[in-house]
Scaffold this active site. Structure first.
Site, short mmCIF file in Angstrom:
data_model
loop_
_atom_site.label_atom_id
_atom_site.label_comp_id
_atom_site.label_asym_id
_atom_site.label_seq_id
_atom_site.Cartn_x
_atom_site.Cartn_y
_atom_site.Cartn_z
N SER A 9 -64.01 11.23 -8.07
CA SER A 9 -62.92 10.83 -8.96
C SER A 9 -62.45 12.01 -9.80
O SER A 9 -63.09 13.05 -9.83
CB SER A 9 -63.37 9.69 -9.88
OG SER A 9 -64.22 10.18 -10.91
N SER A 25 -62.16 12.19 -13.15
CA SER A 25 -62.47 12.06 -14.57
C SER A 25 -62.93 13.34 -15.23
O SER A 25 -62.90 13.46 -16.46
CB SER A 25 -63.54 10.97 -14.78
OG SER A 25 -64.79 11.40 -14.27
N LYS A 49 -70.51 13.09 -16.36
CA LYS A 49 -69.71 13.29 -17.57
C LYS A 49 -70.32 14.42 -18.38
O LYS A 49 -71.36 14.98 -18.03
CB LYS A 49 -69.67 12.02 -18.43
CG LYS A 49 -69.22 10.76 -17.71
CD LYS A 49 -67.76 10.76 -17.33
CE LYS A 49 -67.39 9.46 -16.62
NZ LYS A 49 -65.99 9.46 -16.12
N SER A 76 -60.63 8.77 -17.79
CA SER A 76 -62.08 8.77 -17.70
C SER A 76 -62.65 7.50 -18.33
O SER A 76 -62.40 7.21 -19.51
CB SER A 76 -62.66 10.00 -18.42
OG SER A 76 -64.07 9.94 -18.46
#
Length: 251
Positions: A43, A45, A106, A197
């Site tokens: 993804s 994010s 993250k 995100s």
């Protein structure tokens, strides 16, 4: 050479081959569990730090070992062993607390005891605004050749860790939040692509991440290919591989 001797030699060769394969599999398992595990980025994010199609190694030893260091989350011992706390700014792979199965990646923003808040897109830690300076526009070209520009900023945390973040929408969803009080033994995670995100700002989706859920620290990109291509499509590598990203260290 007799037929029996040939059969015995063939069996011996087969046993040797099987033994080598078993040893290689054991070695690969040891490396994956205790040292480095490969992950791919599915993804956007973490854009611009990590792109869709990046493949990277995550060091399993950086924060010690928990049940989530092992395949299938084998619960061999409580908590973490040989634990080492992550630092603010680390890019971390963790198991999503909501199901303890899905891998997320993250950046560590809040440590235990911190107060975290977003105000008009500016990160605040313990009441102080984090330094955020616009550096340029991040340009994305879609499949039809159209360009999209997004404001790119350099954000610098109190410990000096600096990295780029994107701001797609002024005062977008997630740019203004309540104050989050990070509990003991847990961490506050955010993606660098702030308006795209799902992270700790959304308590019902991610929320605070327990120390036990950390899998490892992102270290280096070992392969990167355009998001519309697949790793195994080697015939597309000459034009689709992002050669300039290979062996980039993740900050």
């Amino acid at each position: 050479m007799s037929v029996d001797a040939e059969k015995m030699e063939a069996k011996s060769s087969t046993r040797d081959t099987v033994r080598v394969i078993i040893h290689a599999l054991i070695l690969a398992l040891i490396v994956r569990v205790f040292l480095f595990q490969p992950f791919n980025i599915p993804s956007g994010s973490m854009i611009p730090t990590l792109l869709i199609g990046d493949y990277l190694f995550v060091s399993k030893y950086s924060y010690g070992y928990s049940r989530y260091s092992f395949p299938f989350g084998l619960n061999l011992f409580p908590g973490r062993i040989w634990a080492s706390d992550p630092e603010r700014g680390d890019v971390v792979v963790f198991k999503l607390p909501r199901d303890n199965e899905t891998d997320y990646i993250k950046r560590v923003i809040g440590l235990p005891g911190d107060e975290i808040q977003m105000i008009h897109g500016v990160l605040h830690i313990n009441g102080d605004a984090v330094d955020k300076v616009k550096i340029d526009d991040y340009v994305v070209t879609d499949s039809s050749g159209r360009e999209r520009r997004m404001a790119r900023y350099q954000e610098t945390l109190p410990n000096g860790v600096s990295y780029p973040v994107l701001d797609l929408v002024k005062d977008g969803f997630g740019d203004n939040t309540e104050v989050y009080n990070v509990p003991e033994g847990q961490f506050f995670m955010m993606g660098d692509n702030r308006d795209n995100s799902t992270d700790s700002r959304f308590l019902s989706e991610v929320g605070f991440v327990p120390f036990e859920n950390l899998v490892g620290k992102a270290q280096v990109i070992f392969f990167s290919i355009d998001e519309d291509s697949r790793f195994w499509e080697f015939w597309r590598w000459p034009t689709e591989v992002r050669w300039d990203r290979i062996f980039q260290v993740v900050y």
